[in-house]
Design a protein around this motif. Structure first.
Motif, short mmCIF file in Angstrom:
data_model
loop_
_atom_site.label_atom_id
_atom_site.label_comp_id
_atom_site.label_asym_id
_atom_site.label_seq_id
_atom_site.Cartn_x
_atom_site.Cartn_y
_atom_site.Cartn_z
N THR A 252 47.17 43.74 29.32
CA THR A 252 45.71 43.83 29.39
C THR A 252 45.27 44.61 30.62
O THR A 252 44.39 45.49 30.53
CB THR A 252 45.11 42.41 29.40
OG1 THR A 252 45.43 41.76 28.17
CG2 THR A 252 43.60 42.44 29.59
N ILE A 269 34.00 39.88 29.74
CA ILE A 269 35.43 39.55 29.83
C ILE A 269 35.95 38.92 28.56
O ILE A 269 37.05 39.25 28.09
CB ILE A 269 35.70 38.65 31.05
CG1 ILE A 269 35.73 39.49 32.32
CG2 ILE A 269 37.03 37.89 30.89
CD1 ILE A 269 35.95 38.72 33.59
N ARG A 270 35.19 38.01 27.96
CA ARG A 270 35.68 37.32 26.76
C ARG A 270 36.03 38.32 25.67
O ARG A 270 37.12 38.27 25.09
CB ARG A 270 34.63 36.32 26.27
CG ARG A 270 35.05 35.52 25.04
CD ARG A 270 33.97 34.54 24.63
NE ARG A 270 33.74 33.54 25.65
CZ ARG A 270 34.37 32.37 25.70
NH1 ARG A 270 35.29 32.06 24.78
NH2 ARG A 270 34.11 31.51 26.65
N ALA A 273 38.97 40.71 26.62
CA ALA A 273 40.28 40.06 26.47
C ALA A 273 40.74 40.11 25.01
O ALA A 273 41.92 40.37 24.73
CB ALA A 273 40.23 38.63 26.97
N GLU A 274 39.82 39.85 24.09
CA GLU A 274 40.19 39.87 22.67
C GLU A 274 40.58 41.28 22.22
O GLU A 274 41.55 41.47 21.48
CB GLU A 274 39.03 39.36 21.81
CG GLU A 274 38.65 37.92 22.06
CD GLU A 274 39.75 36.92 21.71
OE1 GLU A 274 40.60 37.23 20.85
OE2 GLU A 274 39.76 35.83 22.32
N ARG A 354 43.97 31.86 25.97
CA ARG A 354 42.74 32.64 26.13
C ARG A 354 42.06 32.31 27.46
O ARG A 354 41.57 33.20 28.16
CB ARG A 354 41.80 32.36 24.96
CG ARG A 354 42.18 33.10 23.68
CD ARG A 354 41.30 32.73 22.52
NE ARG A 354 41.30 33.78 21.51
CZ ARG A 354 41.42 33.58 20.22
NH1 ARG A 354 41.57 32.34 19.74
NH2 ARG A 354 41.39 34.59 19.37
N ARG A 358 41.25 35.09 30.44
CA ARG A 358 39.89 35.34 30.93
C ARG A 358 39.77 34.99 32.41
O ARG A 358 39.15 35.73 33.19
CB ARG A 358 38.89 34.52 30.12
CG ARG A 358 38.78 34.91 28.65
CD ARG A 358 37.53 34.32 28.03
NE ARG A 358 37.46 32.87 28.14
CZ ARG A 358 37.86 32.02 27.20
NH1 ARG A 358 38.40 32.49 26.08
NH2 ARG A 358 37.75 30.71 27.36
N THR A 359 40.33 33.87 32.81
CA THR A 359 40.23 33.44 34.20
C THR A 359 40.93 34.41 35.13
O THR A 359 40.40 34.78 36.19
CB THR A 359 40.82 32.02 34.37
OG1 THR A 359 40.13 31.11 33.50
CG2 THR A 359 40.67 31.53 35.80
N GLU A 362 38.88 37.56 35.58
CA GLU A 362 37.70 37.34 36.42
C GLU A 362 38.09 37.31 37.89
O GLU A 362 37.48 37.99 38.73
CB GLU A 362 37.02 36.02 36.02
CG GLU A 362 35.68 35.77 36.73
CD GLU A 362 35.87 35.10 38.08
OE1 GLU A 362 35.24 35.55 39.06
OE2 GLU A 362 36.66 34.14 38.16
#
Length: 397
Positions: A252, A269-270, A273-274, A354, A358-359, A362
């Motif tokens: 990623t 971000i969500r 990420a996907e 997931r 995401r974390t 960030e």
């Protein structure tokens, strides 16, 4: 022109997409001599097969790599069928029982509670790494927080983290990556040491339970689970935390840097990420055995045949994802990828995976906003049958 899969070639993991696009268009049910399996490449077919465990059986689909030599198989002995009772390797009713037990530890509340712990692990790592101004992302940044979170969740003592990481890496190489005969034997010895370690961890928690996953699963031995099932559950969750999740983070970050999309706006971000999981998934697919003759697109897959459900190809299916080779950070259906599977075998740890991705994005984006690739450094992937992960990634900031 490429005519078949070749897991020993760099392109197999790094850039299989022109080959997969040709298969989707011309041979959506492809017989691979190299894999010894039929391959489903279209999104609709892969999704339907995941959703049809009666005809596309998981039973034995993860059991012992077909590339192992007879000497290696003899060395492994009864453990040559390792994962034979793992939740992703069985059908109902065993699957239903195992899944119910494991799900007790992955409630929404339990997963949410791990977010702050994972955030702190990332912050602590960057406190140490930040002043260096350069690193190998794979070795120095991508793995440690996930390894530590998984260790705490399972109940692995901090002093044993390096042992577990090294042996999980050996396990991955033994079962999921082609190896020469001599190296296979070395890896087999490491794998047996790893199983012995997990077995001893289970025995210790049986005597002295703690607040961890191992203790919870051990408490179910004799009523819902067997000792072997608990060992296999723990061993495989450690693989996800030590390997699959960090691989996805590395893929990623590379994608976002290449697309000049770093750092990602927290509000995006969500979906970012996907989209990264879709276009650069750490999992390339799953194997199944067909239980009866299956005819699809004019091709009959005979009963008993091995089938690869290519989620990598499905995620690049142009009929589902327009212009699939283009990274679209706001792609509306990015989460329609099948990286976590589908149906009864949808990954029980998907929510946690997931959350970690995401974390990490960030925290890394906030702490290392000037992160960039080191010019001129080659990008190389590990060779694998069903996984995509970088061997190294030189970055600076």
């Amino acid at each position: 022109m490429i005519e078949d899969f070749d897991v020993g070639s760099d392109w197999h993991v790094a850039s299989p997409y022109p080959f997969l696009a040709r298969l989707r268009a011309e041979r959506p049910v492809f017989r691979s001599e190299h894999l010894g399996a039929y391959v489903l490449t279209r999104h609709a077919d892969v999704r339907a097969a995941y959703g049809d465990p009666r005809r596309f059986s998981s039973k034995g689909s993860l059991t012992i790599s077909r590339s192992l030599t007879r000497e290696t198989r003899d060395r492994l002995g009864e453990h040559g069928s390792f994962l034979s009772s793992f939740v992703a390797n069985v059908d109902p009713p065993d699957h239903t029982r195992l899944r119910r037990s494991v799900s007790r530890a992955f409630t929404p509340r339990a997963v949410a509670a791990m977010e702050e712990r994972f955030r702190r692990l990332n912050e602590d790592l960057l406190d140490r790494i930040g002043p260096r101004r350069a690193a190998d992302f794979v070795r120095d940044i991508g793995h440690e927080p996930s390894i530590k979170l998984t260790a705490r969740f399972i109940g692995v003592p901090e002093a044993d983290e390096d042992f577990v990481q090294a042996h999980v890496k050996d396990w991955f190489q033994l079962f999921l990556s082609p190896q020469p005969p001599g190296r296979q034997l070395e890896l087999a010895g490491s794998f047996l040491d790893y199983l012995d370690y997990v077995d001893r961890l289970v025995a210790a928690r049986a005597k002295e339970p703690r607040d961890d996953f191992t203790s919870l699963m051990t408490s179910l031995i004799g009523t819902e689970l067997t000792h072997r099932e608990v060992v296999e559950l723990i061993s495989t969750i450690l693989l996800g935390g030590n390997d699959t999740v960090p691989n996805q983070l590395g893929n990623t970050v590379l994608r976002l840097l290449r697309e000049n999309a770093w750092p990602v706006d927290p509000a995006r971000i969500r979906n970012a990420a996907e989209e990264c999981m879709r276009i650069d998934g750490a999992s390339l697919g799953s194997f199944r055995y067909v239980t009866t003759d299956v005819t699809l697109h004019g091709v009959t897959i005979p009963a008993g045949a091995l089938v690869l459900l290519s989620t990598d190809s499905a995620a690049h299916d142009e009929t589902v994802f327009p212009d699939p080779e283009r990274f679209v950070i706001d792609r509306p259906n990015a989460d329609a990828h099948l990286v976590f599977g589908y149906g009864i075998h949808f990954c029980v740890g998907a929510a946690l995976g997931r959350l970690q991705l995401r974390t990490a994005l960030e925290v890394l984006g906030r702490r290392l906003p000037t992160l960039r690739l080191v010019p001129g450094e080659p990008i190389a992937y590990r060779r694998s049958i069903v996984g995509r992960g970088l061997a190294a990634l030189a970055v600076e900031w």
